[in-house]
Scaffold this motif. Sequence first.
Motif, mmCIF file in Angstrom:
data_model
loop_
_atom_site.group_PDB
_atom_site.id
_atom_site.type_symbol
_atom_site.label_atom_id
_atom_site.label_comp_id
_atom_site.label_asym_id
_atom_site.label_seq_id
_atom_site.Cartn_x
_atom_site.Cartn_y
_atom_site.Cartn_z
ATOM 1 N N MET A 1 0.831 -1.191 0.000
ATOM 2 C CA MET A 1 0.000 0.000 0.000
ATOM 3 C C MET A 1 0.884 1.268 0.000
ATOM 4 N N LEU A 2 1.949 1.245 0.808
ATOM 5 C CA LEU A 2 2.825 2.421 0.847
ATOM 6 C C LEU A 2 3.566 2.615 -0.471
ATOM 7 N N ALA A 6 3.441 5.907 -2.780
ATOM 8 C CA ALA A 6 4.640 6.632 -3.212
ATOM 9 C C ALA A 6 4.642 6.832 -4.724
ATOM 10 N N HIS A 7 4.260 5.797 -5.486
ATOM 11 C CA HIS A 7 4.211 5.944 -6.948
ATOM 12 C C HIS A 7 3.151 6.960 -7.365
ATOM 13 N N THR A 8 1.994 6.953 -6.687
ATOM 14 C CA THR A 8 0.937 7.921 -7.006
ATOM 15 C C THR A 8 1.404 9.344 -6.722
ATOM 16 N N ASN A 14 5.012 14.868 -10.876
ATOM 17 C CA ASN A 14 5.401 15.063 -12.276
ATOM 18 C C ASN A 14 4.334 15.829 -13.061
ATOM 19 N N ASN A 15 3.062 15.493 -12.814
ATOM 20 C CA ASN A 15 1.963 16.165 -13.511
ATOM 21 C C ASN A 15 1.916 17.651 -13.148
ATOM 22 N N LYS A 38 4.988 19.910 -2.424
ATOM 23 C CA LYS A 38 4.344 19.217 -1.300
ATOM 24 C C LYS A 38 4.165 17.733 -1.626
ATOM 25 N N ALA A 39 3.755 17.427 -2.848
ATOM 26 C CA ALA A 39 3.604 16.026 -3.255
ATOM 27 C C ALA A 39 4.962 15.319 -3.241
ATOM 28 N N GLN A 40 6.014 16.011 -3.651
ATOM 29 C CA GLN A 40 7.346 15.419 -3.642
ATOM 30 C C GLN A 40 7.809 15.129 -2.210
ATOM 31 N N ALA A 41 7.541 16.035 -1.276
ATOM 32 C CA ALA A 41 7.927 15.838 0.126
ATOM 33 C C ALA A 41 7.172 14.653 0.731
ATOM 34 N N GLN A 42 5.872 14.540 0.415
ATOM 35 C CA GLN A 42 5.098 13.405 0.921
ATOM 36 C C GLN A 42 5.583 12.094 0.307
ATOM 37 N N CYS A 43 5.983 12.144 -0.956
ATOM 38 C CA CYS A 43 6.525 10.961 -1.619
ATOM 39 C C CYS A 43 7.811 10.509 -0.937
ATOM 40 N N ARG A 44 8.677 11.466 -0.614
ATOM 41 C CA ARG A 44 9.932 11.151 0.072
ATOM 42 C C ARG A 44 9.667 10.524 1.443
ATOM 43 N N MET A 45 8.713 11.079 2.201
ATOM 44 C CA MET A 45 8.401 10.527 3.517
ATOM 45 C C MET A 45 7.824 9.117 3.409
#
Length: 133
Positions: A1-2, A6-8, A14-15, A38-45
Amino acid sequence: MLVAQAHTLDAIFNNLARRAIKAEYMDNLDRYLRLALKAQAQCRMTWEAVSDIKNPPLMGYVRQANIAHGPQQVNNGSGRRSESSRAQENPNVKNRLLEEGDEQRLDTGTPQAAGTADPDLVSVGKIDRSEDG
């Protein structure tokens, strides 16, 4: 799920970054870039959480504790239990009493002459001593 999350989040980043590049107005560019970052920071976390689950951190063992709050015992050993780290008989010989009897006193009480600072104060003579030894 994580991993799916992360991929989403990476796809959203990117979008939004592509939209920010194509934005005509500065206001839209600012909003798209803020949301993208913000999406990039959440992806990193999210990836950090996945990494922590797959590779849990090792237990940290403290080799020395320096805490100065009252009596304490600090064992600075190799961490392995050996015969030398267990409680043993104390090899030190016990101290004997300094005064074994009344005839052996630490202070012999020899009278001395009075000092020059207070001439009225004289040392105690044999007559003024107490009867107990």
